[in-house]
Write an enzyme that holds these catalytic residues in place. Structure first.
Site, PDB file in Angstrom:
ATOM      1  N   ASN A  67       8.560   4.608  -6.283  1.00  0.00           N
ATOM      2  CA  ASN A  67       8.259   2.804  -6.377  1.00  0.00           C
ATOM      3  C   ASN A  67       8.659   2.487  -7.812  1.00  0.00           C
ATOM      4  O   ASN A  67       7.858   3.675  -8.218  1.00  0.00           O
ATOM      5  CB  ASN A  67       6.793   2.919  -5.499  1.00  0.00           C
ATOM      6  CG  ASN A  67       5.845   3.993  -5.758  1.00  0.00           C
ATOM      7  OD1 ASN A  67       6.001   5.111  -6.165  1.00  0.00           O
ATOM      8  ND2 ASN A  67       4.481   3.370  -5.524  1.00  0.00           N
ATOM      9  N   GLU A  69       6.821  -0.068 -10.162  1.00  0.00           N
ATOM     10  CA  GLU A  69       5.473  -1.215 -10.216  1.00  0.00           C
ATOM     11  C   GLU A  69       4.999  -1.906 -10.891  1.00  0.00           C
ATOM     12  O   GLU A  69       6.461  -1.682 -11.940  1.00  0.00           O
ATOM     13  CB  GLU A  69       3.881  -0.444  -9.772  1.00  0.00           C
ATOM     14  CG  GLU A  69       4.194   0.537  -8.433  1.00  0.00           C
ATOM     15  CD  GLU A  69       2.442   0.312  -7.833  1.00  0.00           C
ATOM     16  OE1 GLU A  69       1.869   0.732  -8.888  1.00  0.00           O
ATOM     17  OE2 GLU A  69       2.429   1.479  -7.114  1.00  0.00           O
ATOM     18  N   CYS A  78       9.315  -0.798  -3.368  1.00  0.00           N
ATOM     19  CA  CYS A  78       9.166   0.723  -3.311  1.00  0.00           C
ATOM     20  C   CYS A  78      10.063   1.387  -3.269  1.00  0.00           C
ATOM     21  O   CYS A  78      10.858   1.262  -3.662  1.00  0.00           O
ATOM     22  CB  CYS A  78       9.385   0.500  -1.699  1.00  0.00           C
ATOM     23  SG  CYS A  78       7.649  -0.611  -0.488  1.00  0.00           S
ATOM     24  N   GLU A  80      11.723   3.082  -1.183  1.00  0.00           N
ATOM     25  CA  GLU A  80      12.691   3.207  -0.052  1.00  0.00           C
ATOM     26  C   GLU A  80      13.817   2.201  -0.154  1.00  0.00           C
ATOM     27  O   GLU A  80      14.877   2.137   0.055  1.00  0.00           O
ATOM     28  CB  GLU A  80      12.078   3.300   1.415  1.00  0.00           C
ATOM     29  CG  GLU A  80      10.918   4.122   1.895  1.00  0.00           C
ATOM     30  CD  GLU A  80       9.425   3.802   1.360  1.00  0.00           C
ATOM     31  OE1 GLU A  80       9.374   3.415   0.947  1.00  0.00           O
ATOM     32  OE2 GLU A  80       9.015   3.862   2.478  1.00  0.00           O
ATOM     33  N   CYS A 116       6.243  -0.206   4.800  1.00  0.00           N
ATOM     34  CA  CYS A 116       6.390  -1.070   5.150  1.00  0.00           C
ATOM     35  C   CYS A 116       7.908  -2.216   5.410  1.00  0.00           C
ATOM     36  O   CYS A 116       8.631  -1.853   6.205  1.00  0.00           O
ATOM     37  CB  CYS A 116       5.977  -2.229   3.622  1.00  0.00           C
ATOM     38  SG  CYS A 116       7.212  -2.601   2.935  1.00  0.00           S
ATOM     39  N   CYS A 119      10.723  -3.210   3.619  1.00  0.00           N
ATOM     40  CA  CYS A 119      12.004  -1.541   3.430  1.00  0.00           C
ATOM     41  C   CYS A 119      12.447  -1.663   5.005  1.00  0.00           C
ATOM     42  O   CYS A 119      13.412  -1.483   5.319  1.00  0.00           O
ATOM     43  CB  CYS A 119      10.702  -0.285   3.430  1.00  0.00           C
ATOM     44  SG  CYS A 119      10.360  -0.519   1.516  1.00  0.00           S
TER      45      CYS A 119
HETATM   46  N1  THU Z   1       5.221   2.022  -1.362  1.00  0.00           N
HETATM   47  C1  THU Z   1       6.428   2.809  -0.979  1.00  0.00           C
HETATM   48  O1  THU Z   1       7.315   2.620  -2.090  1.00  0.00           O
HETATM   49  N2  THU Z   1       6.874   2.443   0.125  1.00  0.00           N
HETATM   50  C2  THU Z   1       5.730   2.816   1.161  1.00  0.00           C
HETATM   51  O2  THU Z   1       6.341   3.400   2.330  1.00  0.00           O
HETATM   52  C3  THU Z   1       4.737   2.167   1.243  1.00  0.00           C
HETATM   53  C4  THU Z   1       4.293   1.338  -0.051  1.00  0.00           C
HETATM   54  C5  THU Z   1       4.385   1.415  -2.189  1.00  0.00           C
HETATM   55  C6  THU Z   1       4.445   0.394  -3.161  1.00  0.00           C
HETATM   56  C7  THU Z   1       3.664  -0.047  -3.977  1.00  0.00           C
HETATM   57  O3  THU Z   1       3.780   0.196  -4.589  1.00  0.00           O
HETATM   58  C8  THU Z   1       2.325   1.272  -3.394  1.00  0.00           C
HETATM   59  O4  THU Z   1       2.966   2.187  -2.711  1.00  0.00           O
HETATM   60  C9  THU Z   1       1.317   1.101  -2.966  1.00  0.00           C
HETATM   61  O5  THU Z   1       1.860  -0.522  -2.169  1.00  0.00           O
END
Ligand code: THU
Length: 165
Positions: A67, A69, A78, A80, A116, A119
């Site tokens: 991920n 941010e 994310c 994925e 999520c 994804c």
């Molecule tokens: N996140 C992912 O990368 N994948 C997931 O399956 C769930 C959430 C990340 C997004 C964000 O950077 C952090 O987790 C918190 O939501």
């Protein structure tokens, strides 16, 4: 029993639950290990929730991502989608065989990550396009792994190209 497991049981989805990643077959164990390594490199300074993903393509290549941010929160992505978009951008003719995801704030998270909705939507697009199922492995940073056998199981009643006609 953790909430997620009892929910999945009610749905009667064809899943497998491994109490430890050491029980996985060699290919799955390798992919989870790659996702775990990718997680360590995540840029997750706002949530502190690091996620790693690893995609196995039918050409044998493994593409990983994590991920990313951003101070403007919705601009982040994310793990994925970071991994899958890179894989499909560089190997558009390949099929995705499986995807492993590992997540947690620290090395002590036993709750498997649940991807999520965005994804799920992205994964299902590629699964429908390639016409073969994508296997999915979800894990915390330790403990059990949940295996699904199709992205379609994660997103019933989905929006796709047919709706655009
Ligand atoms: N996140 C992912 O990368 N994948 C997931 O399956 C769930 C959430 C990340 C997004 C964000 O950077 C952090 O987790 C918190 O939501």
């Amino acid at each position: 029993m953790p909430k997620i497991k009892s929910m999945l049981k009610k749905l009667e989805l064809p899943i497998e639950i491994y109490s430890d990643r050491k029980e996985l077959c060699g290919e799955d164990f390798n992919l989870i290990t790659k996702a775990q390594e990718a997680r360590k490199l995540a840029y997750a300074k706002y949530s502190n929730f690091k996620v790693g993903a690893a995609v196995l393509l039918d050409n044998g290549k493994i593409i990983s991502g994590n991920n990313q941010e951003n101070a403007a929160f919705p601009s982040g992505l994310c793990a994925e989608r970071t991994a899958v978009f890179y894989a499909m951008a560089n190997y558009p003719l390949s099929r995705i065989v499986k995807l492993a995801v590992v997540a947690g704030k620290d090395d002590n998270n036993a709750e498997p990550v649940s991807p999520c909705g965005s994804c799920r939507q992205v994964l299902l697009e590629y699964e429908k396009n390639q016409k073969t199922s994508i296997e999915l492995l979800f894990s915390g940073t330790k403990g059990e792994v949940i295996k699904f056998f199709s992205c379609a199981d994660l997103l019933p009643f989905s929006f796709d190209e047919k709706n655009l006609k």
